[in-house]
Structure formats: C-alpha cells, structure tokens
Motif scaffolding. Sequence first.
Motif, mmCIF file in Angstrom:
data_model
loop_
_atom_site.group_PDB
_atom_site.id
_atom_site.type_symbol
_atom_site.label_atom_id
_atom_site.label_comp_id
_atom_site.label_asym_id
_atom_site.label_seq_id
_atom_site.Cartn_x
_atom_site.Cartn_y
_atom_site.Cartn_z
ATOM 1 N N ALA A 1 0.855 -1.184 0.000
ATOM 2 C CA ALA A 1 0.000 0.000 0.000
ATOM 3 C C ALA A 1 0.889 1.232 0.000
ATOM 4 C CB ALA A 1 -0.922 0.015 1.217
ATOM 5 N N LEU A 2 0.440 2.287 -0.679
ATOM 6 C CA LEU A 2 1.189 3.531 -0.789
ATOM 7 C C LEU A 2 0.573 4.603 0.093
ATOM 8 C CD1 LEU A 2 1.658 3.561 -4.653
ATOM 9 C CD2 LEU A 2 3.538 3.536 -3.008
ATOM 10 N N ASP A 3 1.428 5.444 0.697
ATOM 11 C CA ASP A 3 0.918 6.567 1.464
ATOM 12 C C ASP A 3 0.879 7.829 0.603
ATOM 13 O OD1 ASP A 3 3.486 7.701 1.407
ATOM 14 O OD2 ASP A 3 3.951 7.177 3.486
ATOM 15 N N LEU A 4 0.519 8.935 1.220
ATOM 16 C CA LEU A 4 0.339 10.202 0.519
ATOM 17 C C LEU A 4 1.587 10.648 -0.242
ATOM 18 C CD1 LEU A 4 -1.444 12.840 0.178
ATOM 19 C CD2 LEU A 4 -0.257 13.681 2.214
ATOM 20 N N LEU A 5 2.765 10.346 0.302
ATOM 21 C CA LEU A 5 4.024 10.797 -0.282
ATOM 22 C C LEU A 5 4.641 9.768 -1.220
ATOM 23 C CD1 LEU A 5 5.604 12.490 2.859
ATOM 24 C CD2 LEU A 5 4.349 13.570 0.976
ATOM 25 N N GLY A 6 3.948 8.649 -1.453
ATOM 26 C CA GLY A 6 4.462 7.646 -2.367
ATOM 27 C C GLY A 6 5.393 6.642 -1.721
ATOM 28 N N ASN A 7 5.442 6.604 -0.375
ATOM 29 C CA ASN A 7 6.217 5.579 0.312
ATOM 30 C C ASN A 7 5.423 4.276 0.304
ATOM 31 O OD1 ASN A 7 8.265 7.519 1.182
ATOM 32 N ND2 ASN A 7 6.667 8.282 2.550
ATOM 33 N N LEU A 8 6.120 3.183 0.062
ATOM 34 C CA LEU A 8 5.461 1.886 -0.042
ATOM 35 C C LEU A 8 5.578 1.120 1.272
ATOM 36 C CD1 LEU A 8 4.040 -0.056 -2.110
ATOM 37 C CD2 LEU A 8 6.258 -1.212 -2.262
ATOM 38 N N TYR A 9 4.431 0.705 1.787
ATOM 39 C CA TYR A 9 4.374 -0.199 2.933
ATOM 40 C C TYR A 9 4.124 -1.600 2.394
ATOM 41 C CZ TYR A 9 4.143 3.833 6.044
ATOM 42 O OH TYR A 9 4.438 4.990 6.722
ATOM 43 N N ALA A 10 4.938 -2.558 2.842
ATOM 44 C CA ALA A 10 4.851 -3.913 2.297
ATOM 45 C C ALA A 10 4.969 -4.932 3.415
ATOM 46 C CB ALA A 10 5.948 -4.144 1.257
ATOM 47 N N ALA A 11 4.094 -5.932 3.382
ATOM 48 C CA ALA A 11 4.139 -7.017 4.359
ATOM 49 C C ALA A 11 5.165 -8.056 3.924
ATOM 50 C CB ALA A 11 2.764 -7.655 4.497
ATOM 51 N N ASN A 12 5.806 -8.653 4.914
ATOM 52 C CA ASN A 12 6.898 -9.580 4.632
ATOM 53 C C ASN A 12 6.745 -10.838 5.486
ATOM 54 O OD1 ASN A 12 9.301 -10.796 3.928
ATOM 55 N ND2 ASN A 12 10.586 -9.444 5.160
ATOM 56 N N ASP A 13 6.531 -11.972 4.819
ATOM 57 C CA ASP A 13 6.537 -13.245 5.542
ATOM 58 C C ASP A 13 7.559 -14.206 4.946
ATOM 59 O OD1 ASP A 13 5.399 -14.142 3.189
ATOM 60 O OD2 ASP A 13 3.637 -15.032 4.119
ATOM 61 N N SER A 14 8.522 -13.651 4.211
ATOM 62 C CA SER A 14 9.478 -14.501 3.498
ATOM 63 C C SER A 14 10.375 -15.285 4.437
ATOM 64 C CB SER A 14 10.345 -13.654 2.557
ATOM 65 O OG SER A 14 11.059 -12.668 3.290
ATOM 66 N N GLY A 15 10.550 -14.802 5.669
ATOM 67 C CA GLY A 15 11.390 -15.508 6.625
ATOM 68 C C GLY A 15 10.612 -16.335 7.621
ATOM 69 N N GLY A 16 9.328 -16.506 7.379
ATOM 70 C CA GLY A 16 8.498 -17.242 8.315
ATOM 71 C C GLY A 16 8.069 -16.370 9.478
ATOM 72 N N PRO B 1 7.986 -14.686 13.160
ATOM 73 C CA PRO B 1 6.967 -13.663 12.932
ATOM 74 C C PRO B 1 7.236 -12.885 11.650
ATOM 75 C CG PRO B 1 8.558 -12.845 14.513
ATOM 76 C CD PRO B 1 8.948 -14.267 14.206
ATOM 77 N N SER B 2 6.193 -12.297 11.123
ATOM 78 C CA SER B 2 6.314 -11.476 9.930
ATOM 79 C C SER B 2 6.850 -10.091 10.290
ATOM 80 C CB SER B 2 4.950 -11.335 9.250
ATOM 81 O OG SER B 2 4.492 -12.562 8.742
ATOM 82 N N SER B 3 6.909 -9.227 9.288
ATOM 83 C CA SER B 3 7.351 -7.850 9.501
ATOM 84 C C SER B 3 6.753 -6.982 8.406
ATOM 85 C CB SER B 3 8.879 -7.756 9.482
ATOM 86 O OG SER B 3 9.389 -8.161 8.213
ATOM 87 N N LEU B 4 6.961 -5.696 8.539
ATOM 88 C CA LEU B 4 6.590 -4.738 7.504
ATOM 89 C C LEU B 4 7.841 -4.010 7.055
ATOM 90 C CD1 LEU B 4 3.419 -3.223 9.212
ATOM 91 C CD2 LEU B 4 3.410 -4.684 7.189
ATOM 92 N N GLN B 5 7.838 -3.611 5.806
ATOM 93 C CA GLN B 5 8.947 -2.839 5.254
ATOM 94 C C GLN B 5 8.387 -1.545 4.692
ATOM 95 O OE1 GLN B 5 11.005 -4.640 1.890
ATOM 96 N NE2 GLN B 5 12.943 -3.754 2.532
ATOM 97 N N VAL B 6 9.086 -0.432 4.941
ATOM 98 C CA VAL B 6 8.680 0.864 4.407
ATOM 99 C C VAL B 6 9.766 1.327 3.452
ATOM 100 C CG1 VAL B 6 7.925 3.210 4.921
ATOM 101 C CG2 VAL B 6 7.499 1.375 6.576
ATOM 102 N N LEU B 7 9.382 1.510 2.186
ATOM 103 C CA LEU B 7 10.332 1.843 1.119
ATOM 104 C C LEU B 7 10.074 3.267 0.650
ATOM 105 C CD1 LEU B 7 10.047 -1.540 -0.776
ATOM 106 C CD2 LEU B 7 11.955 -0.788 0.659
ATOM 107 N N ASP B 8 11.082 4.094 0.760
ATOM 108 C CA ASP B 8 10.984 5.515 0.458
ATOM 109 C C ASP B 8 10.628 5.771 -1.005
ATOM 110 O OD1 ASP B 8 11.728 8.458 1.074
ATOM 111 O OD2 ASP B 8 13.078 7.972 -0.591
ATOM 112 N N ARG B 9 9.521 6.479 -1.244
ATOM 113 C CA ARG B 9 9.117 6.994 -2.557
ATOM 114 C C ARG B 9 9.476 5.999 -3.668
ATOM 115 N NH1 ARG B 9 11.984 11.623 -3.716
ATOM 116 N NH2 ARG B 9 13.663 10.574 -2.640
ATOM 117 N N ILE B 10 8.842 4.860 -3.635
ATOM 118 C CA ILE B 10 9.232 3.714 -4.444
ATOM 119 C C ILE B 10 9.245 4.025 -5.943
ATOM 120 C CG2 ILE B 10 6.856 2.851 -4.484
ATOM 121 C CD1 ILE B 10 9.983 0.629 -4.244
ATOM 122 N N ALA B 11 8.324 4.855 -6.410
ATOM 123 C CA ALA B 11 8.244 5.126 -7.847
ATOM 124 C C ALA B 11 9.397 5.978 -8.355
ATOM 125 C CB ALA B 11 6.912 5.802 -8.189
#
Length: 667
Positions: free
Chosen positions: A80-95, A97-107
């Motif tokens: 999901a993207l926020d107002l400024l274009g930062n991407l929030y992403a769910a991560n279960d690749s490591g089993g 517990p999961s985590s979230l990643q916030v990626l700066d202005r992904i586009a």
Amino acid sequence: MNAKGKGLGWMTPLAMAVALAACGGDSDSRRAPGGGDAAPRGTPLLVMHNGGGMVGQVDRLDANLNVVSTFAADANEGIALDLLGNLYAANDSGGAPSSLQVLDRIATRADGASPDASLDRGIPADGSMTLKGIAIAHRAGLVMAANVGGNSLEVFGTATGENAVPLASTALPANAWDLVYDEDADRVFLALTNGTVLVIDDYVAGGFMATPSRTITPDSAGTPSNIHGIDYRAATDTLVITDVGDAASADDGALYVIENASTASGSVTPARTVAGPATRLGNPVDLVLDGTTAYIAEKSNDAVLVYRNVFSGASGNVAPSLAVDSVKPESLALILERDERAGLSDIDSTGVTFTGVAVTSNPPALPDDPDVVILDTGLTSELRGFSTGQDRESLAFNQMGDAYLTFDTGLAVLNRLATDRDGDTANDSRDRAIQGASTGLVAPKGFDVADGRGWVLVTDQGDPAVRVFGAQAGGDAEPLFVTDLTVAPWDLDYDPAADRLYVALTDGTVAVFDNYSSERGASGADRIITPAEGGVAFAAPTNLHGIVHVAATNQLILSDVGSGANPTDGKLYVLNGASTAAGITNVAVRIDNGDNNSVGNTMLGNPVDIAFDGEHLYVAEKSQGKVLRFDNILDSAGGDIAPSLSYDQASPESVSLIADYLGRAPE
C-alpha cells in the motif's frame, strides 16, 4: 515479468477476434514482448511478485501496463502507498513472525534498486504469523495488516520503526487475507478465507474492537469459498471481491460485485458474479479499483487481469478487458498523481487555512506538563498537548502530519502529531527515533522537511554541519549526505523550487548554497550574507537563530538572539533579494527597540524560532516565556513595535504552523 519499456504488447487482430468470439465479451490481451502501444489505458501500477524466482520483486508499470522499472524488496506480500508515495509492504518470506517494510518513494527509485538503510526502514511484527494484505488509515496514521494463521488484524502507527509493538491486535472469527479501510466512515471490510467478508464499523474510534460487526456472504459462491482480494468504492457504496476457491485449483476463481456494502449483512446476492474458463480467474489473490476499473493479481495463471466497467455488465463467463503476463503477482497498488501542497516552511502567500500553532517547551513549566502544545492561531488558548519525554529542540511537520523533533542526540518522528495525539506520550507503537553513532549527530538544532525529495535537513551545532537524512529512515541510520560548515549553525530553510539552502549561523550571518541537491555544499557556501544597516554590519553580539525564506517575494526573515546570556537583546530582520544577496546586505525591516538592556515594546529577548503563514510571523521568545505574533511582517515599519498578539508559554523552544491539509488521505 522482468521486461522494460514496451516489453508487453497487444494481441494481434486475429487473436483478438478469436478471443471475443470465444467469450462473447470485449477483451484484449498483451502477453508477449514487442508490439506498439495505444493511448494510455489506465493508471500506473505497482506489482509485488511472490514466486517463480521473483519473490519480493516490485514492478512499476506505466499507464499501459508496460514494466518500466523493478525494485528488489525484502517484503513479498501485501502493499500500500501513502500520501508521499512511500510503499508499505508485508513480509513473511522468513516465516513467523512477519514484519513490515517501508520503502521511500518507491516510484522514484532507480531501476534495479534494492533497500537502503539510509532511506528505508523495517517494522517488526512480533507475535504475528503471516502478514498478508495491508491497508493504511491515512488520516489516523495507521497501517493495518491481515494476520493469516493468527486470526487477527494487527495495527501499527505508520511512523513506527525498529522497536515497534502493535498498537492493537483485533481477534477475528476467521483468518483475514486482505482488507480495505473507508476513511470517511471509519469502516473496515475484511476478506476472510472462510468465504465471507467481515465488516466493522467505527473501527478506529471504537478502540479496534471486532464487535459489533456483521458478515457478508456472497450467495453465488461455490464450495470451497476463500475470499482474498477486496476493494471498496465509497462513492457508489460498492464492494468488489475475489474468491480463489480451492487454492490448489487454477480455474475456479471468481469475482463478486456487492452493492450497498456499508449496510449489507448476511447472505447477499452479488450484483455481478464473474467466473469460468474465459475469465482466467484461478487464484485471484489481490484486487484494486481505479474508478470503475478493477485490476486483479491472478497468481496461479501468472497475469494481471483488468476488468473495465466492473460494476456493470453481464455475469458469467466474461473475459477480462485486458490480460498482462506477470509472474506470480501477489499484490497491487495504484500509483496516484501526487497532490502537491506547499511544505510548511514554503508557504509564501495568504489563502492557506491553519488549524493551530505547535510550540515545544524546553523545559516545560512543570515536569508532568506536556512539552509540545498546540495553540490556536489567535494565541488565546491551548488546544491539546503531547509529551515527548526528550530534551526537545526544534519541531516541524511533513505533509502526512508527522512531526520531526530534534533532541540532544537525535531526531524523533512522532506519528500524526499535527492532527491527533492529545494527552498522549511518545511510544514505540506509533513513533520512532533516528539516533546512534552512525547518524553523526552531536547537538542537532533546527531543520526543514523537504517532502518532495524525501529529505529531513538537520543543523548540527555540536559538529558544525547540515546532515540530510532520508525522511523514512529510522534507528542508527547514516545521513544521505553531510555538508560541513565552519561556523556553528542553528536553523535552516530549504527552497525546493530553486534548489537553494539558507543556513542561519550563530556568528550573525547566513550561508547560501545553490544547486543544493547536486552540489550538496561540497565546495562550501556560494555566498555569505551579513545583515546590515546603512552599509554597516550589526555590531556583535549577533547570533542568528530562526530563518524563513519567502520565495514569492525573494526575502529572508531572520531572528537574532544577540547574546544567549542576555534576555533583552533580541531582534527581527527582513532582508530583500535573498537569492542573490552576498556580503554586507542592508535589511529592509528591523524590529528592535535599540537598547540591548531592555526588551521595550518588542518583547524580543531570545527569539529562538520563527514560523510564517504568508502574512504574519510567529516567534518563540524563550527568555520572556512567550509566543509572539507580528502581523504583516513584510510591510512592517520596524523599530520598537509591539507584537500584535502574544501568549504566555514556558520556555518556548520552537514554533511551527499546522495547515489544514496535513494528514490528508490521497485522492
């Protein structure tokens, strides 16, 4: 698919005719490299992949759904993207517990880029099992994540970081795969893997409780039913959901359109049901709406499917309007056009509505008093208060309404302080800090937030420099770059349109850096401005603190505390021709009673910070314990004039205005 440019082409006319004849619908498909593009057919899109050797790859697609760049994320689930274009992403690749990643202005990231600790951050989700779909409550500043395997909905503040704990964990009657949040109604719709949709009204205001709630069950669903993708169009009160059916089957997926979704309950006949071999729906794991167009991540059949006019049309075995090859797509997000508004340090003219004035106190009057208060703009009363628990210095807001606050050795990021948090304190479920040896911070003071560039620019008085951090960074993050100074700075103002930085120095001068984003001050200041009167620099002691650049009139507004040990020698200046001024420069306005041994009518002793609303200047006057307002500052006659308004406030350290557009949801 890791293609670039025109890597996805249209079907041939013959193939199109065959497809149309087979399904009786309007369909076109782009599956193979090559071919030309027609006019743009939709909205740019992000696609998260999760399989086929592309786990965690995020593709950026243009309006014709051509892949134009890729990003190698750590996360692999819902986005999901926020107002400024930062991407929030769910991560279960490591089993778990999961985590979230916030990626700066992904586009804006370069093709082939990967996470950068100076730009991006991680949010642990301890106790979770498998986080899948996520949604952002933009005004409240919350990210909500479906916790498959844990039968819960996990809620975090969007600004939290490496020490995150959930703000709430809502127990659900079954596992949710995805969700959508209606901002205006404070209503959440959850796609449950038992084939139902759970609807919770007043979710945030009600304290994140799952009751009272109601369940929607599409009566056209087969057995098994397993709802995954979900999106809602508030304008028509319509819900669109996808059903993967049996996850092991690649041909039993379905799409349902449910009207009157805000009040629907129990068994409901969808207004439209789409299923069958022509649909290519097997495991439609995610769905996003763009007006009346639905984009679907079809994982088992490796495609992004597009249904135009999804709310109307026939039910049954209806082919998609468009199908694009995409290896194991997991989730989708629309890239909306930025709703550009002026940063609070860049407001140059009247017309903006302000809802309050944020003031930090260092220290507050009593230990248990809030150290950040929000005053009304007429300086008559306190609207709300917040406690940071730090030796707070300067404060400023980004467009999302988060506050950045400097303290003795770091920088705090306070979730939605501009719009909420009355009576609250800083905590790990909502807030984070940028702090540690790698930051290089010794004694940070003033700063500016440049949302368009994803920067937070901080003056460091202890090790004279400007340190520029990524706005989404957290923890012990290194600066993106550092501009060394020879004189200790106090505050700064960055002009994003001209790409020029102005730094207020404690020797009474202003350092100016042109082409700042590219030059980064590597060769030192381009110019030094020394405020003067009659061609003579002001006599020592001079010690500039607050600084505002007014781009519309090309002026600087400066506050001078004089001697920090003298509580009566403060001054304000307005200086013309800021962009080209150099050396001895006469001020156009000087507010000063002319006697360093008394404050006179001005009440200026130690004016440590200033904020400008396009017309009036707000001043944090520390030695006198007041917040002052000087009206029509640019046209002031100067001299020993009294402030237009004042408010008693213990040891005000900084002042920042709150515009009514902070914390808005993207549109």
